[in-house]
Scaffold this motif. Structure first.
Motif, PDB file in Angstrom:
ATOM      1  N   PHE A 119       1.307  -1.921   4.944  1.00 41.86           N
ATOM      2  CA  PHE A 119       1.867  -1.812   3.588  1.00 41.86           C
ATOM      3  C   PHE A 119       1.362  -2.943   2.696  1.00 41.86           C
ATOM      4  O   PHE A 119       1.397  -2.847   1.471  1.00 41.86           O
ATOM      5  CB  PHE A 119       3.404  -1.768   3.616  1.00 41.86           C
ATOM      6  CG  PHE A 119       4.067  -3.074   3.944  1.00 41.86           C
ATOM      7  CD1 PHE A 119       4.214  -4.041   2.953  1.00 41.86           C
ATOM      8  CD2 PHE A 119       4.531  -3.355   5.224  1.00 41.86           C
ATOM      9  CE1 PHE A 119       4.809  -5.264   3.248  1.00 41.86           C
ATOM     10  CE2 PHE A 119       5.126  -4.571   5.519  1.00 41.86           C
ATOM     11  CZ  PHE A 119       5.261  -5.517   4.532  1.00 41.86           C
ATOM     12  N   GLN A 120       0.871  -4.026   3.310  1.00 40.30           N
ATOM     13  CA  GLN A 120       0.361  -5.146   2.506  1.00 40.30           C
ATOM     14  C   GLN A 120      -0.971  -4.765   1.859  1.00 40.30           C
ATOM     15  O   GLN A 120      -1.572  -3.764   2.235  1.00 40.30           O
ATOM     16  CB  GLN A 120       0.136  -6.376   3.386  1.00 40.30           C
ATOM     17  CG  GLN A 120       1.382  -6.958   3.996  1.00 40.30           C
ATOM     18  CD  GLN A 120       1.678  -6.405   5.378  1.00 40.30           C
ATOM     19  OE1 GLN A 120       1.166  -5.366   5.779  1.00 40.30           O
ATOM     20  NE2 GLN A 120       2.538  -7.094   6.104  1.00 40.30           N
ATOM     21  N   ASP A 121      -1.439  -5.597   0.938  1.00 39.32           N
ATOM     22  CA  ASP A 121      -2.687  -5.238   0.253  1.00 39.32           C
ATOM     23  C   ASP A 121      -3.906  -5.497   1.130  1.00 39.32           C
ATOM     24  O   ASP A 121      -4.981  -5.003   0.843  1.00 39.32           O
ATOM     25  CB  ASP A 121      -2.806  -5.923  -1.120  1.00 39.32           C
ATOM     26  CG  ASP A 121      -2.987  -7.428  -1.025  1.00 39.32           C
ATOM     27  OD1 ASP A 121      -2.678  -8.001   0.036  1.00 39.32           O
ATOM     28  OD2 ASP A 121      -3.432  -8.033  -2.015  1.00 39.32           O
ATOM     29  N   THR A 122      -3.751  -6.275   2.183  1.00 38.18           N
ATOM     30  CA  THR A 122      -4.817  -6.432   3.166  1.00 38.18           C
ATOM     31  C   THR A 122      -4.182  -6.744   4.519  1.00 38.18           C
ATOM     32  O   THR A 122      -3.092  -7.329   4.569  1.00 38.18           O
ATOM     33  CB  THR A 122      -5.833  -7.539   2.764  1.00 38.18           C
ATOM     34  OG1 THR A 122      -6.268  -8.200   3.952  1.00 38.18           O
ATOM     35  CG2 THR A 122      -5.230  -8.551   1.843  1.00 38.18           C
ATOM     36  N   PRO A 123      -4.860  -6.358   5.601  1.00 31.85           N
ATOM     37  CA  PRO A 123      -4.272  -6.552   6.934  1.00 31.85           C
ATOM     38  C   PRO A 123      -3.953  -8.009   7.239  1.00 31.85           C
ATOM     39  O   PRO A 123      -3.069  -8.292   8.035  1.00 31.85           O
ATOM     40  CB  PRO A 123      -5.360  -6.050   7.884  1.00 31.85           C
ATOM     41  CG  PRO A 123      -6.318  -5.268   7.077  1.00 31.85           C
ATOM     42  CD  PRO A 123      -6.164  -5.664   5.651  1.00 31.85           C
ATOM     43  N   ARG A 124      -4.655  -8.932   6.588  1.00 27.66           N
ATOM     44  CA  ARG A 124      -4.481 -10.341   6.937  1.00 27.66           C
ATOM     45  C   ARG A 124      -3.143 -10.922   6.490  1.00 27.66           C
ATOM     46  O   ARG A 124      -2.824 -12.060   6.802  1.00 27.66           O
ATOM     47  CB  ARG A 124      -5.619 -11.174   6.353  1.00 27.66           C
ATOM     48  CG  ARG A 124      -5.626 -11.216   4.836  1.00 27.66           C
ATOM     49  CD  ARG A 124      -6.809 -11.976   4.302  1.00 27.66           C
ATOM     50  NE  ARG A 124      -6.738 -13.392   4.606  1.00 27.66           N
ATOM     51  CZ  ARG A 124      -7.774 -14.212   4.630  1.00 27.66           C
ATOM     52  NH1 ARG A 124      -8.970 -13.760   4.391  1.00 27.66           N
ATOM     53  NH2 ARG A 124      -7.639 -15.483   4.882  1.00 27.66           N
ATOM     54  N   ARG A 125      -2.364 -10.164   5.722  1.00 25.13           N
ATOM     55  CA  ARG A 125      -1.081 -10.703   5.248  1.00 25.13           C
ATOM     56  C   ARG A 125       0.071 -10.449   6.218  1.00 25.13           C
ATOM     57  O   ARG A 125       1.181 -10.910   5.984  1.00 25.13           O
ATOM     58  CB  ARG A 125      -0.703 -10.061   3.910  1.00 25.13           C
ATOM     59  CG  ARG A 125      -1.819  -9.980   2.912  1.00 25.13           C
ATOM     60  CD  ARG A 125      -1.695 -11.022   1.842  1.00 25.13           C
ATOM     61  NE  ARG A 125      -2.640 -10.777   0.779  1.00 25.13           N
ATOM     62  CZ  ARG A 125      -3.687 -11.569   0.529  1.00 25.13           C
ATOM     63  NH1 ARG A 125      -3.887 -12.647   1.248  1.00 25.13           N
ATOM     64  NH2 ARG A 125      -4.496 -11.295  -0.462  1.00 25.13           N
TER      65      ARG A 125
ATOM     66  N   TYR B 203      -7.788 -10.031  12.843  1.00 30.78           N
ATOM     67  CA  TYR B 203      -8.138  -9.377  11.567  1.00 30.78           C
ATOM     68  C   TYR B 203      -9.655  -9.234  11.471  1.00 30.78           C
ATOM     69  O   TYR B 203     -10.170  -8.182  11.080  1.00 30.78           O
ATOM     70  CB  TYR B 203      -7.574 -10.208  10.418  1.00 30.78           C
ATOM     71  CG  TYR B 203      -8.232 -10.002   9.063  1.00 30.78           C
ATOM     72  CD1 TYR B 203      -8.016  -8.837   8.340  1.00 30.78           C
ATOM     73  CD2 TYR B 203      -9.032 -10.991   8.502  1.00 30.78           C
ATOM     74  CE1 TYR B 203      -8.611  -8.655   7.099  1.00 30.78           C
ATOM     75  CE2 TYR B 203      -9.624 -10.822   7.267  1.00 30.78           C
ATOM     76  CZ  TYR B 203      -9.416  -9.653   6.568  1.00 30.78           C
ATOM     77  OH  TYR B 203     -10.007  -9.477   5.340  1.00 30.78           O
TER      78      TYR B 203
ATOM     79  N   MET C 160     -11.809  -5.976  11.120  1.00 30.02           N
ATOM     80  CA  MET C 160     -12.730  -5.714  10.017  1.00 30.02           C
ATOM     81  C   MET C 160     -14.141  -5.415  10.531  1.00 30.02           C
ATOM     82  O   MET C 160     -14.905  -4.697   9.902  1.00 30.02           O
ATOM     83  CB  MET C 160     -12.764  -6.896   9.034  1.00 30.02           C
ATOM     84  CG  MET C 160     -11.468  -7.133   8.284  1.00 30.02           C
ATOM     85  SD  MET C 160     -10.675  -5.651   7.643  1.00 30.02           S
ATOM     86  CE  MET C 160     -11.790  -5.222   6.321  1.00 30.02           C
TER      87      MET C 160
ATOM     88  N   LEU D  88      -9.436   1.987   7.505  1.00 36.32           N
ATOM     89  CA  LEU D  88      -8.348   1.105   7.091  1.00 36.32           C
ATOM     90  C   LEU D  88      -7.602   1.688   5.891  1.00 36.32           C
ATOM     91  O   LEU D  88      -8.218   2.107   4.910  1.00 36.32           O
ATOM     92  CB  LEU D  88      -8.936  -0.258   6.725  1.00 36.32           C
ATOM     93  CG  LEU D  88      -7.970  -1.345   6.308  1.00 36.32           C
ATOM     94  CD1 LEU D  88      -7.046  -1.701   7.467  1.00 36.32           C
ATOM     95  CD2 LEU D  88      -8.730  -2.585   5.869  1.00 36.32           C
TER      96      LEU D  88
ATOM     97  N   SER E 142      -4.878   0.156   3.687  1.00 40.75           N
ATOM     98  CA  SER E 142      -3.899  -0.856   3.285  1.00 40.75           C
ATOM     99  C   SER E 142      -3.116  -0.321   2.090  1.00 40.75           C
ATOM    100  O   SER E 142      -3.493   0.684   1.500  1.00 40.75           O
ATOM    101  CB  SER E 142      -4.575  -2.193   2.981  1.00 40.75           C
ATOM    102  OG  SER E 142      -5.804  -2.015   2.372  1.00 40.75           O
ATOM    103  N   SER E 143      -2.023  -1.007   1.742  1.00 44.71           N
ATOM    104  CA  SER E 143      -1.090  -0.518   0.712  1.00 44.71           C
ATOM    105  C   SER E 143      -0.636   0.909   0.995  1.00 44.71           C
ATOM    106  O   SER E 143      -0.533   1.737   0.098  1.00 44.71           O
ATOM    107  CB  SER E 143      -1.718  -0.579  -0.683  1.00 44.71           C
ATOM    108  OG  SER E 143      -1.974  -1.899  -1.045  1.00 44.71           O
TER     109      SER E 143
ATOM    110  N   GLU F  84       0.063   2.526  -4.113  1.00 44.08           N
ATOM    111  CA  GLU F  84      -0.445   2.343  -5.468  1.00 44.08           C
ATOM    112  C   GLU F  84      -0.293   3.610  -6.301  1.00 44.08           C
ATOM    113  O   GLU F  84       0.068   3.547  -7.479  1.00 44.08           O
ATOM    114  CB  GLU F  84      -1.918   1.906  -5.447  1.00 44.08           C
ATOM    115  CG  GLU F  84      -2.320   1.390  -6.823  1.00 44.08           C
ATOM    116  CD  GLU F  84      -3.785   1.006  -6.929  1.00 44.08           C
ATOM    117  OE1 GLU F  84      -4.429   0.757  -5.897  1.00 44.08           O
ATOM    118  OE2 GLU F  84      -4.284   0.967  -8.064  1.00 44.08           O
TER     119      GLU F  84
ATOM    120  N   MET G  62       2.883   2.575  -8.685  1.00 44.47           N
ATOM    121  CA  MET G  62       3.338   1.457  -7.885  1.00 44.47           C
ATOM    122  C   MET G  62       4.786   1.167  -8.267  1.00 44.47           C
ATOM    123  O   MET G  62       5.105   1.038  -9.440  1.00 44.47           O
ATOM    124  CB  MET G  62       2.460   0.275  -8.249  1.00 44.47           C
ATOM    125  CG  MET G  62       2.493  -0.826  -7.271  1.00 44.47           C
ATOM    126  SD  MET G  62       1.196  -1.975  -7.696  1.00 44.47           S
ATOM    127  CE  MET G  62      -0.131  -1.284  -6.795  1.00 44.47           C
TER     128      MET G  62
END
Lengths: 219, 250, 639
Positions: free
Chosen positions: C64-70, C171, C175, C185, C187-188, C210, C550
């Motif tokens: 759900f985050q804007d990138t997997p790293r969060r 991560y 990637m 992938l 994300s979001s 989004e 959003m």
């Protein structure tokens, strides 16, 4: 062409120009000699520079570097303008030096100055009416001394040297970084060297018109 | 305390955005900046208005999701601090606070204060890794790494991917982000095999995303929440030059 | 339903080896025909997605985050345990197994815990090979630090950002697979529902955060690695987006939910300072090595900390647990703090904190030494509170931190729905009733790198003939329709209260009645109150905006709606467990000295809750009896 490669072009041409400035500045210190001695010596030096084929070759490299440096500056700035964000309120400047952010402006000042500088001396020497000194060399010295008796020109030259100085302080540090010097200790050394180099050279250049103006005040 | 807020509102990627004025009473100086925005949103919801969308998640300065430009500075007035770690005691009663999204060509605005930073993901996927499959790893202590190298690698690896470096760069350059990963992997012994390709591919991807040139103003280091050093950029340049040179020799 | 944990036969040390020896495999040529969905990109999700991608499966990864790293694995500070015995201090897989089992108060499976310790060795190798910059000694070899609850140094660390560094390692592995196109992938994207066809997990419904678009994704197996749900308490050390929705919606599709009430409450967090507060920041437990915890002896004492004379201070941990003092385990320290705060000795403007005092350590060791050890934490404390902790004591208080409970899984990490796997904090597996420090990063990574790739392959082996799963199946259509309806319902209520209002109310109820201490009476009351709150929520919540854009409030509303249901189950779980164990402390079940009283005769089992089919019915309790063949349960004592 990658962004890094463009920066390398900027760094390489810039560093070459820095080196040229050193030679130019050292050569011109002859202006500080006794007037008559200076005349002969300076004119002979000028003559040497126009005659020698190696010097000629270097001068073409020089012209190419100036043009290349300016053209790439334009390309890079154009790309940066579209890539960077514009804010309604912008206080980002607190995090960097003004001259680092305004290399384009400083560079433009220097470029305009260059045109004037060429017109003042290079053009006159090549195409203008110019006297002959005792040794039969074109008397560029008189042209220089005459020019620098005008206060407004002295002020322009000094101002341009201040602009050049800041341009060099950032330019030297930045170009060395572009070339990949990353060791913190050497980076510190190079930075200190760059500041000293810029101040000395630009100070030296600025001193010339001032010196001539002052020594000719009474004549 | 009371604050006058001017906040960037934008419906979606395509819409034209604008600054909208809000007034917020009863702001507690101990609030974090994001809690102040929560409070504003609560007020907007009470008034049946649409709340402001902003990025945030961990709220302890490590996930890298939050980030707005406050009064013209990425992550606000404090240096080396994320937006979530900024507290309202840094502001004065009655102050006008202007809040905008991170802006750069590489970071399109999605809505209000939220921006798309997926370009960073693509830069990493272009080479910001060690090609080791699960199960292939040798015994950990078979690769000694000097204390100094491990610490230096950590300094580079600490990047949280928030994008403040790009937002604060007048050129919208992603050099600090990209170089931090290139540097971390260039100095560690276990990631030497792909060193040249990694540098060239990641830099090519960085350019492809539309980020600008690094002109070494060093502003990014000041605003970076982890204080990542600009010498990483020098290292990236070195790696690029080295790789470009060695590529021809092959 | 009879729960079969499918624990392999044989001696403890050979169970996992035996499993791997006999597990079914999928031919490399067939792997790309098999689709796997992984939800969540924390340590468990990223590592399993990357590992499966490397093997050649067709993977879709969602977060759900804007990138997997969060993902919130990023926030873990202290370290990761592994029984490498690099310190030569007598560590071994067996010792780590015993420590973990004991730390969990003997409420976990022996076989799982042993496997966790066993695989810890590989994890460190894997992470180092990925370039994770662990702390090193000057000779270049890996360094360790010690952590609570054990007598050896087995914790590997990367300064105070171990979770971040491990996560970036996975991560990057993920990637790399994204670049190779073995992993797609998303994300979001937030998972809304699980699709079960013919009793097997066959896909998920997600919402593009989004655009608001509802999407269908089919696969041969679904992996949930969606983390913990401690955010249900509203104020917690978790990220704002952490939620229990994915596992809860899977639960409602038939996956059993184990031990939902076991939540670790961390003792050293910053206290709440006002109603506006959104999260409680964790201060590393390591501070307790030099800090002394105290409260004023006099209740309702409003004097400044530094003006209270030594003899009027109550160093209650040192008083109650002289052997461990300020280093008593997390659950015990947290409970002791709550006991003092409830008795009116709390400090700070909201009277909700205790002091963590460094003045003695500073006097003895000098400020420079303390700054060297904890400088970054003191800086962080000052950033958040504006107070200089070298001059006056820190104020700390307990905060919800980690969910030991989660979806019930067998030894293969498969839930009661065939084809649905749960990894990391989203499952209940290895920590028992209390997790040891530095074991959460370990469990998430080990599940994703070293366990699930084998067990998922074992499941997929007989799925090759199934062919591509189509999203045109009526079950997908039905799920899409239901979820759209659910969203529209939330948007239509247009009441007068914000989502956060309900979340805060729920959090308060849970802290008060299903937090550090619980009573039958309180839990019964809380169940009714939460049900009432839920009813009110559906009548009076205001969710602004639309679905097709959003909409953070809409996302929150969906999560809180689920929390309002999970909260009830938590209370049922706590209510039916008539003993005190680990993080679960029932006031009725304590010794005369006020310590936890475990009941191994009646409660040596895992509660696995079954969805009864509707909210009106009581949840159905299934029990998985725990057998201890290798270690005999003992009573924990820290006196």
């Amino acid at each position: 062409m990658s962004t890094l490669l463009r920066k390398i072009v900027m760094a390489a041409t810039g560093l070459f120009l820095c080196f040229f400035l050193l030679i130019h500045c050292l050569g011109n210190t002859q202006l500080f000699m006794e007037p008559e001695q200076a005349r002969l010596s300076f004119n002979a030096y000028s003559h040497f520079l126009t005659g020698n084929p190696l010097v000629k070759l270097i001068s073409y490299v020089l012209y190419t570097s100036i043009i290349g440096h300016a053209v790439y500056a334009l390309l890079i700035t154009a790309k940066n303008k579209t890539a960077g964000g514009i804010y309604k309120k912008d206080n980002r400047g607190r995090a960097s030096k003004w001259y680092s952010r305004n290399m384009g402006v400083l560079g433009t000042v220097v470029l305009i100055f260059l045109v004037l500088h060429f017109q003042n001396f290079w053009y006159v020497y090549k195409f203008g009416e110019i006297g002959i000194d005792a040794n039969g060399n074109k008397d560029l010295y008189t042209v220089v001394v005459t020019a620098f008796q005008q206060l407004w020109l002295v002020i322009i030259y000094v101002t341009a040297m201040i602009a050049l100085c800041y341009h060099l302080i950032h330019g030297i540090a930045s170009s060395v970084r572009t070339l990949g010097l990353f060791h913190p200790k050497f980076v510190r050394w190079v930075h200190a060297f760059g500041v000293a180099y810029s101040v000395l050279i630009c100070g030296g250049f600025a001193a010339m018109p001032v010196f001539i103006y002052i020594t000719n005040l009474n004549s | 305390m009371k604050l006058h807020l001017k906040i960037w509102r934008q419906k979606n990627r395509k819409a034209q955005g604008k600054l909208v004025n809000y007034t917020l009473e009863n702001v507690n100086p101990h609030m974090s900046f994001l809690e102040m925005l929560d409070t504003l949103n609560e007020q907007l919801i009470q008034n049946k208005e649409e709340p402001v969308e902003f990025d945030h998640d961990c709220r302890e300065g490590i996930c890298g999701q939050c980030g707005v430009v406050i009064n013209g500075n990425a992550h606000g007035p404090l240096e080396n601090t994320t937006t979530c770690q900024l507290h309202m005691r840094e502001f004065k009663d009655g102050e006008t606070v202007l809040i905008e999204p991170f802006r750069a060509k590489g970071f399109p605005v999605k809505k209000d204060l939220k921006v798309d930073r997926s370009a960073f993901d693509r830069i990493i996927s272009a080479g910001g890794y060690v090609s080791v499959n699960t199960g292939q790893a040798p015994e950990a202590n078979s690769i000694p790494v000097s204390h100094a190298i491990a610490e230096a690698a950590f300094d580079s690896a600490a990047c949280i991917g928030c994008g403040a470096c790009v937002a604060t760069c007048k050129n919208g350059s992603a050099a600090l982000f990209t170089s931090a990963k290139i540097t971390q992997l260039a100095i560690l012994p276990q990631s030497q095999e792909e060193r040249k390709e990694r540098a060239l591919n990641m830099i090519a991807q960085m350019d492809k995303e539309g980020f600008g040139h690094c002109s070494n103003t060093e502003a990014c280091e000041v605003e970076c929440p982890q204080g990542i050093s600009v010498l990483n950029i020098a290292r990236m340049n070195y790696e690029y030059n080295r790789a470009s040179f060695l590529k021809f020799k092959k | 339903m009879k729960l079969d944990a499918k624990i392999p036969q044989g001696p403890l040390e050979e169970k996992w080896l035996n499993y791997k020896k006999t597990a079914r495999l999928v031919n490399p040529a067939n792997r790309k025909k098999l689709d796997v969905i992984v939800v969540g990109t924390g340590l468990a999700g990223s590592s399993v997605a990357a590992s499966l991608g490397e093997m050649g499966y067709n993977v879709k990864s969602f977060c759900f985050q804007d990138t997997p790293r969060r993902a919130h694995s990023v926030a873990a500070q202290g370290g990761v345990n592994a029984a490498k015995n690099y310190k030569n201090d007598g560590d071994s897989v067996y010792r780590m197994f015993v420590d973990t089992l004991k730390g969990g108060d003997f409420r976990a499976r022996e076989a799982n815990v042993y496997r966790l310790a066993e695989c810890s060795l590989n994890l460190i190798d894997q992470a180092v090979a990925q370039g994770v910059p662990f702390g090193r000694e000057y000779g270049g070899y890996l360094n360790n630090r010690s952590f609570g609850g054990v007598q050896v140094s087995r914790t590997f660390y990367a300064r105070g950002q171990t979770g971040q560094q491990l996560l970036l390692g996975t991560y990057q592995a993920l990637m790399r697979q994204v670049d190779k196109k073995t992993v797609a992938l998303y994300s979001s994207h937030e998972m809304l529902d699980l699709v079960v066809i013919d009793e097997r997990a066959r896909g998920i419904i997600v919402r593009n955060l989004e655009t608001g678009e509802i999407e269908k994704h089919a696969a041969h197996a679904v992996v949930l690695a969606t983390g913990g749900f401690g955010k249900i308490y509203y104020l917690s050390t978790l990220a704002m987006g952490c939620n229990g929705s994915a596992i809860w919606r899977a639960h409602k599709k038939g996956a059993f939910f184990a031990s939902p009430s076991w939540t670790q409450i961390h003792p050293t967090s910053l206290p709440q300072s006002g109603d506006y507060q959104s999260k409680l920041t964790l201060m590393s437990e390591s501070l307790r090595n030099d800090g002394r915890i105290w409260v004023p002896k006099k209740a309702e004492d409003t004097r400044e900390a530094n003006t209270i004379p030594e003899e009027e201070r109550d160093y209650y941990l040192e008083r109650r647990y002289p052997a461990f003092g300020n280093l008593a385990p997390r659950d015990i320290s947290s409970r002791a703090a709550k006991e003092r705060i409830d008795a009116g000795h709390g400090v700070g403007p909201l009277k909700n904190a205790v002091y963590l005092d460094f003045s003695k350590a500073i006097k003895e060791q000098g400020q420079a030494k303390i700054a060297e050890k904890y400088g970054n934490l003191f800086r962080m404390y000052e950033k958040i509170t504006g107070t200089n902790a070298y001059k006056e004591p820190m104020k700390i208080s307990p905060a919800a931190h980690f969910s030991m409970g989660g979806l019930w899984v067998d030894y293969e990490l498969m839930t009661t729905i065939p084809g649905l796997f749960a990894l990391g904090e989203a499952n209940f597996a290895d920590h028992g009733a209390n997790r040891l420090g530095a074991n959460s990063l370990l469990q998430a990574s080990v599940d994703g790198y070293f366990i699930a790739p084998y067990t998922i392959a074992n499941y997929l082996a007989d799925q090759i003939r199934t062919g591509k799963i189509s999203t045109d199946h009526p079950e997908f259509e039905k799920a899409v329709k239901e979820n759209k309806e659910k969203i529209n319902n939330l948007l239509r209520i247009k009441g007068s209260r914000s989502v956060d209002y309900y979340h805060k109310k729920l959090g308060k109820l849970l802290y008060d009645y299903c937090g550090l201490t619980r009573t039958a009476e309180g839990l019964t009351y809380a169940i009714e109150e939460i049900k009432k709150l839920r009813e009110e929520f559906y009548k009076n919540v205001y969710v602004p905006g639309e679905n097709d854009t959003m909409n953070a409030e809409l996302e929150k509303a969906g999560r809180v709606a689920d929390y309002l249901e999970i909260g009830v189950l938590m209370c049922y779980d706590a209510l039916t467990r008539n003993e005190s164990c680990g993080a679960h402390f029932r006031e009725e079940f304590q010794t005369e000295e006020g310590e936890a009283q475990r009941n191994d005769v009646d409660f040596q089992y895992i509660s696995a809750w079954e969805w009864p089919g509707s909210l009106e019915q009581e949840p159905i309790l299934n029990k998985e009896e725990l057998k201890f063949e290798f270690v005999q349960p003992t009573i924990r004592s820290y006196k």
